[in-house]
Design a protein around this motif. Structure first.
Motif, PDB file in Angstrom:
ATOM      1  N   LEU A   1      12.890  37.148  56.867  1.00 10.61           N
ATOM      2  CA  LEU A   1      14.121  36.575  56.325  1.00 10.61           C
ATOM      3  C   LEU A   1      14.970  37.658  55.659  1.00 10.61           C
TER       4      LEU A   1
ATOM      5  N   ASP B   1      13.443  24.425  51.130  1.00  5.65           N
ATOM      6  CA  ASP B   1      14.211  24.374  52.371  1.00  5.65           C
ATOM      7  C   ASP B   1      14.519  25.820  52.766  1.00  5.65           C
ATOM      8  N   MET B   2      13.950  26.276  53.878  1.00  3.36           N
ATOM      9  CA  MET B   2      14.087  27.679  54.278  1.00  3.36           C
ATOM     10  C   MET B   2      15.524  28.047  54.631  1.00  3.36           C
ATOM     11  N   ASP B   3      16.307  27.103  55.148  1.00  2.00           N
ATOM     12  CA  ASP B   3      17.710  27.393  55.434  1.00  2.00           C
ATOM     13  C   ASP B   3      18.474  27.649  54.136  1.00  2.00           C
ATOM     14  N   VAL B   4      18.193  26.858  53.118  1.00  2.00           N
ATOM     15  CA  VAL B   4      18.840  27.061  51.816  1.00  2.00           C
ATOM     16  C   VAL B   4      18.367  28.373  51.206  1.00  2.00           C
TER      17      VAL B   4
ATOM     18  N   ARG C   1      21.300  35.535  51.137  1.00  4.13           N
ATOM     19  CA  ARG C   1      22.584  36.071  51.620  1.00  4.13           C
ATOM     20  C   ARG C   1      23.628  36.067  50.496  1.00  4.13           C
TER      21      ARG C   1
ATOM     22  N   GLU D   1      17.489  31.057  52.794  1.00  2.00           N
ATOM     23  CA  GLU D   1      18.218  32.126  53.487  1.00  2.00           C
ATOM     24  C   GLU D   1      19.637  32.247  52.938  1.00  2.00           C
ATOM     25  N   GLN D   2      20.285  31.127  52.687  1.00  2.00           N
ATOM     26  CA  GLN D   2      21.634  31.150  52.114  1.00  2.00           C
ATOM     27  C   GLN D   2      21.616  31.782  50.719  1.00  2.00           C
TER      28      GLN D   2
ATOM     29  N   LYS E   1      16.503  40.008  58.198  1.00  2.00           N
ATOM     30  CA  LYS E   1      17.600  39.345  58.909  1.00  2.00           C
ATOM     31  C   LYS E   1      18.871  39.350  58.061  1.00  2.00           C
TER      32      LYS E   1
END
Length: 145
Positions: A35, A124-127, A133, A129-130, A38
């Motif tokens: 992560l 939540d892995m998408d959160v 970032r 990552e956000q 990326k």
């Protein structure tokens, strides 16, 4: 001027991750490494014996203390993963977005500039990552290359 206790080392982050126990924690460290790579586009470096950092910056505090530190990173500690996300604290824009993202993350705790996660299944892995970032962008605004 005293040196920071945690210094950049030449230890291979892959060797460190391979040594993480138990296996679940090691597998999660591999996922976090992917992560961070990326998001940051940077290869990991070891800071001290157990912190995996991405990017670096230098600054001088008002006190005159000079700091050389990673821009972002994590450490797969025994009890919890410690994620070092300083951008949300030093950049107002990142701080506002950080609060919005934390409300959607899941189960976590925070410290001064750390996010603590027991296991990745708790968030939540998408959160996440956000969040990484958002932090990376905040550090880039505060400490441009």
């Amino acid at each position: 001027m005293a040196e920071a206790k945690t210094q950049l080392t030449d230890r291979d982050p892959a060797d460190f991750i391979a040594s993480v126990e138990p296996q679940r924690k090691r597998e999660e460290a591999e996922r976090l490494d992917a992560l961070f790579r990326k998001v940051t586009g940077k290869a990991p470096q070891m800071w001290g014996p157990s912190i995996i950092g991405y990017g670096e910056y230098r600054t001088t505090y008002d006190s005159g203390r000079e700091v050389h530190w990673m821009r972002s990173g994590f450490s797969p500690r025994k009890a919890k993963h410690s994620l070092y996300l300083m951008g949300g604290y030093c950049d107002p824009q990142a701080g506002k977005r950080r609060d919005e993202l934390l409300a959607r993350l899941g189960k976590y705790a925070t410290g001064k500039s750390c996010l603590y996660i027991n296991k990745l299944a708790d968030v939540d892995m998408d959160v996440l990552e956000q969040l990484v970032r958002n932090d990376w962008d905040g550090m880039a605004r505060k400490y441009p290359d």
